[in-house]
Design a protein around this motif. Structure first.
Motif, mmCIF file in Angstrom:
data_model
loop_
_atom_site.group_PDB
_atom_site.id
_atom_site.type_symbol
_atom_site.label_atom_id
_atom_site.label_comp_id
_atom_site.label_asym_id
_atom_site.label_seq_id
_atom_site.Cartn_x
_atom_site.Cartn_y
_atom_site.Cartn_z
ATOM 1 N N TYR A 21 0.723 -1.010 -0.118
ATOM 2 C CA TYR A 21 -0.030 0.073 -0.262
ATOM 3 C C TYR A 21 0.893 1.143 -0.194
ATOM 4 O O TYR A 21 1.983 1.500 0.942
ATOM 5 N N VAL A 22 0.453 2.507 -1.214
ATOM 6 C CA VAL A 22 1.381 3.375 -1.218
ATOM 7 C C VAL A 22 0.162 4.777 -0.579
ATOM 8 O O VAL A 22 -1.351 4.604 -0.894
ATOM 9 N N TYR A 23 0.393 5.454 0.206
ATOM 10 C CA TYR A 23 -0.306 6.763 0.962
ATOM 11 C C TYR A 23 -0.085 7.711 0.138
ATOM 12 O O TYR A 23 1.204 8.951 -0.184
ATOM 13 N N LEU A 24 -1.311 8.850 0.206
ATOM 14 C CA LEU A 24 -1.429 9.966 -0.776
ATOM 15 C C LEU A 24 -1.889 11.041 -0.139
ATOM 16 O O LEU A 24 -3.013 10.373 0.569
ATOM 17 N N PHE A 25 -1.530 12.134 0.062
ATOM 18 C CA PHE A 25 -2.260 13.070 1.017
ATOM 19 C C PHE A 25 -1.545 13.811 0.655
ATOM 20 O O PHE A 25 -0.878 14.405 0.043
ATOM 21 N N GLY A 26 -2.768 15.047 1.066
ATOM 22 C CA GLY A 26 -3.017 16.550 1.295
ATOM 23 C C GLY A 26 -3.794 16.822 0.294
ATOM 24 O O GLY A 26 -4.531 17.065 0.514
ATOM 25 N N THR A 27 -3.842 18.057 0.332
ATOM 26 C CA THR A 27 -4.443 19.005 -1.040
ATOM 27 C C THR A 27 -4.456 19.246 -2.852
ATOM 28 O O THR A 27 -3.588 18.646 -3.159
ATOM 29 N N ALA A 28 -5.660 20.091 -2.945
ATOM 30 C CA ALA A 28 -4.464 19.841 -4.850
ATOM 31 C C ALA A 28 -3.549 20.442 -5.107
ATOM 32 O O ALA A 28 -2.847 20.646 -5.727
ATOM 33 N N ASP A 29 -3.102 21.405 -3.846
ATOM 34 C CA ASP A 29 -1.811 22.295 -4.383
ATOM 35 C C ASP A 29 -0.952 21.934 -3.636
ATOM 36 O O ASP A 29 0.316 22.728 -4.504
ATOM 37 N N ALA A 30 -1.348 20.801 -2.904
ATOM 38 C CA ALA A 30 0.424 20.009 -2.822
ATOM 39 C C ALA A 30 0.183 19.314 -1.469
ATOM 40 O O ALA A 30 -0.742 18.536 -1.046
ATOM 41 N N CYS A 31 0.472 18.463 -2.395
ATOM 42 C CA CYS A 31 0.114 16.884 -2.183
ATOM 43 C C CYS A 31 1.426 15.810 -1.921
ATOM 44 O O CYS A 31 2.916 15.962 -2.023
ATOM 45 N N TYR A 32 2.022 14.929 -1.000
ATOM 46 C CA TYR A 32 2.816 14.047 -1.080
ATOM 47 C C TYR A 32 2.390 12.628 -1.309
ATOM 48 O O TYR A 32 0.884 12.315 -0.917
ATOM 49 N N LEU A 33 3.428 11.727 -1.053
ATOM 50 C CA LEU A 33 3.105 10.150 -1.266
ATOM 51 C C LEU A 33 3.892 9.420 -0.500
ATOM 52 O O LEU A 33 5.598 9.937 0.126
ATOM 53 N N VAL A 34 3.504 9.012 0.888
ATOM 54 C CA VAL A 34 4.094 8.413 1.864
ATOM 55 C C VAL A 34 4.861 6.261 0.759
ATOM 56 O O VAL A 34 3.752 6.288 0.657
ATOM 57 N N ASP A 35 6.001 6.344 1.025
ATOM 58 C CA ASP A 35 6.581 5.414 -0.125
ATOM 59 C C ASP A 35 6.106 5.388 -1.500
ATOM 60 O O ASP A 35 5.497 5.824 -2.476
ATOM 61 N N SER A 36 6.407 4.219 -2.219
ATOM 62 C CA SER A 36 6.391 4.602 -4.266
ATOM 63 C C SER A 36 6.135 3.623 -4.691
ATOM 64 O O SER A 36 5.805 3.405 -5.609
ATOM 65 N N GLY A 37 5.340 2.321 -4.409
ATOM 66 C CA GLY A 37 5.054 1.441 -4.715
ATOM 67 C C GLY A 37 6.145 0.564 -5.620
ATOM 68 O O GLY A 37 7.483 1.333 -5.603
ATOM 69 N N VAL A 38 5.898 0.087 -6.337
ATOM 70 C CA VAL A 38 6.639 -1.710 -7.104
ATOM 71 C C VAL A 38 7.221 -0.384 -8.843
ATOM 72 O O VAL A 38 6.136 0.528 -8.952
ATOM 73 N N ALA A 39 8.455 -0.024 -8.968
ATOM 74 C CA ALA A 39 8.341 0.391 -10.638
ATOM 75 C C ALA A 39 7.359 -0.575 -11.692
ATOM 76 O O ALA A 39 6.933 -0.880 -11.713
ATOM 77 N N GLY A 40 6.474 0.260 -12.372
ATOM 78 C CA GLY A 40 5.269 0.579 -13.827
ATOM 79 C C GLY A 40 4.358 0.605 -13.466
ATOM 80 O O GLY A 40 3.023 0.440 -13.162
ATOM 81 N N CYS A 41 3.713 1.062 -11.894
ATOM 82 C CA CYS A 41 2.514 0.969 -11.063
ATOM 83 C C CYS A 41 3.104 3.040 -10.931
ATOM 84 O O CYS A 41 1.695 3.385 -11.087
ATOM 85 N N GLU A 42 2.913 3.652 -12.044
ATOM 86 C CA GLU A 42 3.705 5.211 -11.923
ATOM 87 C C GLU A 42 2.180 5.400 -12.635
ATOM 88 O O GLU A 42 1.429 6.410 -12.057
ATOM 89 N N ALA A 43 1.786 4.965 -13.594
ATOM 90 C CA ALA A 43 0.734 5.290 -14.758
ATOM 91 C C ALA A 43 -0.985 5.285 -13.511
ATOM 92 O O ALA A 43 -2.174 5.924 -13.236
ATOM 93 N N GLU A 44 -0.971 3.818 -12.430
ATOM 94 C CA GLU A 44 -1.863 3.808 -11.543
ATOM 95 C C GLU A 44 -1.797 4.900 -10.385
ATOM 96 O O GLU A 44 -2.964 5.246 -10.120
ATOM 97 N N ILE A 45 -0.850 5.422 -10.078
ATOM 98 C CA ILE A 45 -0.529 6.121 -9.272
ATOM 99 C C ILE A 45 -1.092 7.678 -9.464
ATOM 100 O O ILE A 45 -2.542 8.836 -8.592
ATOM 101 N N GLU A 46 -0.948 7.618 -10.634
ATOM 102 C CA GLU A 46 -1.226 8.718 -11.021
ATOM 103 C C GLU A 46 -2.388 9.800 -11.940
ATOM 104 O O GLU A 46 -3.373 10.336 -11.292
ATOM 105 N N SER A 47 -3.176 8.152 -12.108
ATOM 106 C CA SER A 47 -4.490 7.902 -12.369
ATOM 107 C C SER A 47 -5.360 7.867 -11.229
ATOM 108 O O SER A 47 -6.410 8.535 -11.244
ATOM 109 N N ARG A 48 -5.029 7.416 -10.560
ATOM 110 C CA ARG A 48 -5.651 7.645 -8.901
ATOM 111 C C ARG A 48 -5.604 9.039 -8.122
ATOM 112 O O ARG A 48 -6.684 9.814 -8.042
#
Length: 290
Positions: A21-48
């Protein structure tokens, strides 16, 4: 503040399916990730991020709990594309900034496909550090080693992002230092937080977190007991075969007494958990108890 849990599925081998599990938090103006998952899941994170109203270009930071491939895989991608800062502890930095070193010291199947690319660490964090976020909130750093040499957790208000700090009942326990893991359990149990965000499961409230800590302590005790019995069995067998004097049993080294794989087999048998042998990293756990 919105906190989103993103499940990333991957395979260590065709037979070993895992997720993180990767965690995304913040607001539309400034957001952050806790950990980043495995290579290849970039589009999945961006889509979310897009579906939730988080602008990718406003990604300000990635807070890495530790250096293992399933936690660092997209960090270089996001850092390069959006200019966000990468945060990690001093003890994990070497493996993050040079994944070839990590693979040499901790080889696992499919490593490079999962780990992605080496990533510069922009900010080194340590226990007690306070990180000012763009929205005025403060992220507190808590040392939680054991699963990895210098893993850290991050506390935001009454929420704790705890990575892989807690060994999980029913899963493959992976750790490198037993005393550190026990100390981490105590530390997490003492955190004054309402919600805990692990890398391996749904979020926990404070009561459920106490249950998970107790289960982890029981798991450590069971493994420790099995290892001690297995090591004693292996040394005893070696004495019979090689005539090592019984007075020297305590000082007999692992290489003199038995092959580590044999001890792992015995531990798995004593725990009635043969599936643990499927993951090569369980050997590291057994070795930590030795």
């Amino acid at each position: 503040m919105k906190i989103e849990q993103i499940k990333i599925d991957f395979n260590v081998t065709p037979e070993i399916k895992r997720f993180v599990y990767v965690y995304l938090f913040g607001t539309a103006d400034a957001c952050y990730l806790v950990d980043s998952g495995v290579a290849g899941c970039e589009a999945e994170i961006e889509s979310r991020m897009a579906r939730l109203g988080f602008a990718s270009e406003n990604l300000k930071g990635i807070f890495l709990t530790h250096a293992h491939p399933d936690h660092i895989g997209t960090a270089n991608y996001f850092r390069t594309k959006y200019g966000c800062k990468v945060y990690a502890s001093e003890g994990e930095k070497r493996w993050i900034e040079n994944i070839d070193v990590q693979f040499a010291e901790r080889p696992i199947p499919n490593f490079y496909k999962l780990a992605g690319a080496s990533t510069p660490v922009d900010v080194v964090v340590g226990d007690g550090d306070k990180i000012d976020l763009c929205d005025g909130n403060v992220l507190n750093v808590v040392a939680t080693p054991g699963h990895s040499a210098d893993e850290v957790s991050y506390v935001l208000n009454d929420c704790a992002f705890i990575g892989d700090a807690i060994p999980v009942k029913g899963d493959i326990p992976i750790l490198v230092n037993v005393p550190d893991t026990r100390a981490t359990l105590e530390r997490i149990a003492a955190l004054d937080c309402d919600t805990f965000y692990p890398a391996w499961d749904h979020t926990y409230d404070a009561r459920e977190m106490q249950v998970k800590v107790a289960e982890a302590e029981a798991l450590l005790n069971a493994i420790e007991s099995a290892v001690k019995q297995s090591k004693a069995f292996a040394v005893s067998a070696a004495v019979k075969q090689s005539a090592v004097p019984s007075a020297n049993l305590e000082s007999a080294s692992l290489s003199e007494s038995s092959d580590l794989a044999a001890i792992v087999d015995e531990v798995c048998a004593r725990l009635s958990a043969p599936m643990l042998k499927m993951n090569p990293l369980f050997k590291t756990t057994v070795k930590a108890f030795l």
